[in-house]
Design a protein around this motif. Structure first.
Motif, PDB file in Angstrom:
ATOM      1  N   GLU A  10      41.760  30.095  34.070  1.00  0.00           N
ATOM      2  CA  GLU A  10      41.241  31.205  34.876  1.00  0.00           C
ATOM      3  C   GLU A  10      41.598  31.032  36.346  1.00  0.00           C
ATOM      4  OE1 GLU A  10      37.319  32.371  32.170  1.00  0.00           O
ATOM      5  OE2 GLU A  10      37.097  31.026  33.891  1.00  0.00           O
ATOM      6  N   GLU A  11      41.433  29.834  36.854  1.00  0.00           N
ATOM      7  CA  GLU A  11      41.744  29.566  38.256  1.00  0.00           C
ATOM      8  C   GLU A  11      43.244  29.714  38.520  1.00  0.00           C
ATOM      9  OE1 GLU A  11      41.360  28.950  42.188  1.00  0.00           O
ATOM     10  OE2 GLU A  11      39.756  29.314  40.746  1.00  0.00           O
ATOM     11  N   THR A  12      44.066  29.252  37.613  1.00  0.00           N
ATOM     12  CA  THR A  12      45.511  29.378  37.766  1.00  0.00           C
ATOM     13  C   THR A  12      45.926  30.847  37.774  1.00  0.00           C
ATOM     14  OG1 THR A  12      45.852  27.243  36.684  1.00  0.00           O
ATOM     15  CG2 THR A  12      47.749  28.730  36.797  1.00  0.00           C
ATOM     16  N   ILE A  13      45.377  31.625  36.850  1.00  0.00           N
ATOM     17  CA  ILE A  13      45.690  33.059  36.794  1.00  0.00           C
ATOM     18  C   ILE A  13      45.207  33.743  38.066  1.00  0.00           C
ATOM     19  CG2 ILE A  13      45.151  35.219  35.602  1.00  0.00           C
ATOM     20  CD1 ILE A  13      45.217  33.625  32.965  1.00  0.00           C
ATOM     21  N   HIS A  14      44.017  33.372  38.523  1.00  0.00           N
ATOM     22  CA  HIS A  14      43.461  33.942  39.758  1.00  0.00           C
ATOM     23  C   HIS A  14      44.418  33.711  40.928  1.00  0.00           C
ATOM     24  CE1 HIS A  14      39.660  34.434  42.422  1.00  0.00           C
ATOM     25  NE2 HIS A  14      40.731  34.759  43.089  1.00  0.00           N
ATOM     26  N   GLN A  15      44.817  32.478  41.130  1.00  0.00           N
ATOM     27  CA  GLN A  15      45.708  32.139  42.243  1.00  0.00           C
ATOM     28  C   GLN A  15      47.065  32.830  42.110  1.00  0.00           C
ATOM     29  OE1 GLN A  15      45.847  27.877  42.285  1.00  0.00           O
ATOM     30  NE2 GLN A  15      43.818  27.671  43.191  1.00  0.00           N
ATOM     31  N   ALA A  37      37.568  37.623  40.930  1.00  0.00           N
ATOM     32  CA  ALA A  37      37.217  36.785  39.781  1.00  0.00           C
ATOM     33  C   ALA A  37      38.173  37.048  38.620  1.00  0.00           C
ATOM     34  CB  ALA A  37      35.788  37.064  39.329  1.00  0.00           C
ATOM     35  N   VAL A  38      38.368  36.021  37.804  1.00  0.00           N
ATOM     36  CA  VAL A  38      39.151  36.145  36.574  1.00  0.00           C
ATOM     37  C   VAL A  38      38.347  35.488  35.463  1.00  0.00           C
ATOM     38  CG1 VAL A  38      41.264  35.475  35.364  1.00  0.00           C
ATOM     39  CG2 VAL A  38      41.363  36.119  37.776  1.00  0.00           C
ATOM     40  N   THR A  39      38.191  36.214  34.377  1.00  0.00           N
ATOM     41  CA  THR A  39      37.495  35.692  33.207  1.00  0.00           C
ATOM     42  C   THR A  39      38.401  35.858  31.992  1.00  0.00           C
ATOM     43  OG1 THR A  39      35.407  36.448  34.151  1.00  0.00           O
ATOM     44  CG2 THR A  39      35.383  35.811  31.832  1.00  0.00           C
ATOM     45  N   VAL A  40      38.670  34.763  31.295  1.00  0.00           N
ATOM     46  CA  VAL A  40      39.537  34.782  30.125  1.00  0.00           C
ATOM     47  C   VAL A  40      38.673  34.657  28.885  1.00  0.00           C
ATOM     48  CG1 VAL A  40      41.436  33.605  28.952  1.00  0.00           C
ATOM     49  CG2 VAL A  40      41.428  33.761  31.438  1.00  0.00           C
ATOM     50  N   ALA A  47      42.343  38.785  29.697  1.00  0.00           N
ATOM     51  CA  ALA A  47      41.911  38.262  30.997  1.00  0.00           C
ATOM     52  C   ALA A  47      41.370  39.446  31.788  1.00  0.00           C
ATOM     53  CB  ALA A  47      43.061  37.613  31.737  1.00  0.00           C
ATOM     54  N   LYS A  48      40.097  39.384  32.146  1.00  0.00           N
ATOM     55  CA  LYS A  48      39.477  40.439  32.949  1.00  0.00           C
ATOM     56  C   LYS A  48      39.571  40.026  34.406  1.00  0.00           C
ATOM     57  CE  LYS A  48      36.319  41.804  29.321  1.00  0.00           C
ATOM     58  NZ  LYS A  48      34.918  41.953  28.912  1.00  0.00           N
ATOM     59  N   ILE A  49      40.248  40.853  35.183  1.00  0.00           N
ATOM     60  CA  ILE A  49      40.456  40.562  36.593  1.00  0.00           C
ATOM     61  C   ILE A  49      39.613  41.515  37.421  1.00  0.00           C
ATOM     62  CG2 ILE A  49      42.127  40.540  38.486  1.00  0.00           C
ATOM     63  CD1 ILE A  49      43.434  40.144  35.052  1.00  0.00           C
ATOM     64  N   LYS A  50      38.699  40.956  38.189  1.00  0.00           N
ATOM     65  CA  LYS A  50      37.871  41.743  39.103  1.00  0.00           C
ATOM     66  C   LYS A  50      38.554  41.706  40.464  1.00  0.00           C
ATOM     67  CE  LYS A  50      33.757  42.270  36.902  1.00  0.00           C
ATOM     68  NZ  LYS A  50      33.003  43.475  36.826  1.00  0.00           N
ATOM     69  N   TYR A  51      38.596  42.862  41.121  1.00  0.00           N
ATOM     70  CA  TYR A  51      39.229  42.937  42.427  1.00  0.00           C
ATOM     71  C   TYR A  51      38.393  43.769  43.378  1.00  0.00           C
ATOM     72  CZ  TYR A  51      40.686  47.655  41.188  1.00  0.00           C
ATOM     73  OH  TYR A  51      40.686  48.974  40.822  1.00  0.00           O
ATOM     74  N   ASN A  52      38.638  43.577  44.648  1.00  0.00           N
ATOM     75  CA  ASN A  52      38.009  44.373  45.685  1.00  0.00           C
ATOM     76  C   ASN A  52      39.114  44.853  46.609  1.00  0.00           C
ATOM     77  OD1 ASN A  52      36.216  45.474  47.635  1.00  0.00           O
ATOM     78  ND2 ASN A  52      34.680  43.978  46.993  1.00  0.00           N
ATOM     79  N   PRO A  88      47.470  36.390  27.924  1.00  0.00           N
ATOM     80  CA  PRO A  88      46.408  37.394  27.834  1.00  0.00           C
ATOM     81  C   PRO A  88      46.818  38.766  28.354  1.00  0.00           C
ATOM     82  CG  PRO A  88      45.927  35.789  29.559  1.00  0.00           C
ATOM     83  CD  PRO A  88      47.157  35.324  28.869  1.00  0.00           C
ATOM     84  N   GLU A  89      46.257  39.790  27.722  1.00  0.00           N
ATOM     85  CA  GLU A  89      46.363  41.152  28.238  1.00  0.00           C
ATOM     86  C   GLU A  89      45.516  41.204  29.498  1.00  0.00           C
ATOM     87  OE1 GLU A  89      48.126  43.821  27.296  1.00  0.00           O
ATOM     88  OE2 GLU A  89      49.063  42.606  25.744  1.00  0.00           O
TER      89      GLU A  89
END
Length: 123
Positions: A10-15, A37-40, A47-52, A88-89
């Motif tokens: 999750e952290e790797t995908i986030h970065q 945030a990223v939640t796998v 992978a659910k990616i939250k953004y602002n 992940p999608e």
């Protein structure tokens, strides 16, 4: 896999997504996006990616369309950086927690201002 491994993924995908959005995605609709945030999922399928959105000038619906159009390319970049059986999608969703926090802060300041006015009236 372990929770620790999933947290690292999750952290790797986030970065990686944050860096791609800042440096490589050329779509101007996503220029002011910050990944919060990223939640796998447990099976690494989603992978659910939250953004602002940084600043207030961009329309969230327009930004969402920009992210959706970049999703396949971003997923391909993730595939090149991670060694997973399943890439992940990506599901992007707007994180409104900052907006809610700012609204609550404004309400608290308004209440504080009314309390100070009441104290002045009593004096």
């Amino acid at each position: 896999m372990s929770e620790k491994h999933r947290a690292r993924i999750e952290e790797t995908i986030h970065q990686l997504i944050a860096e791609l959005l800042v440096r490589r995605v050329k779509d101007p609709r996503v220029a002011n996006v910050s990944v919060t945030a990223v939640t796998v999922s447990r099976d690494y399928a989603v992978a659910k990616i939250k953004y602002n959105i940084i600043g207030s000038g961009d329309d969230p619906a327009d930004v969402q369309r920009g992210l959706e159009s970049s999703r396949g390319w971003i997923r391909g970049q993730i595939k090149g950086h991670l060694r997973l059986r399943t890439i992940p999608e990506l599901v992007f969703s707007y994180d409104d927690s900052l907006d809610r926090a700012m609204r609550i802060e404004g309400l608290l300041q308004k209440i504080d201002g009314e309390d100070e006015a009441d104290v002045d009236d009593d004096a």
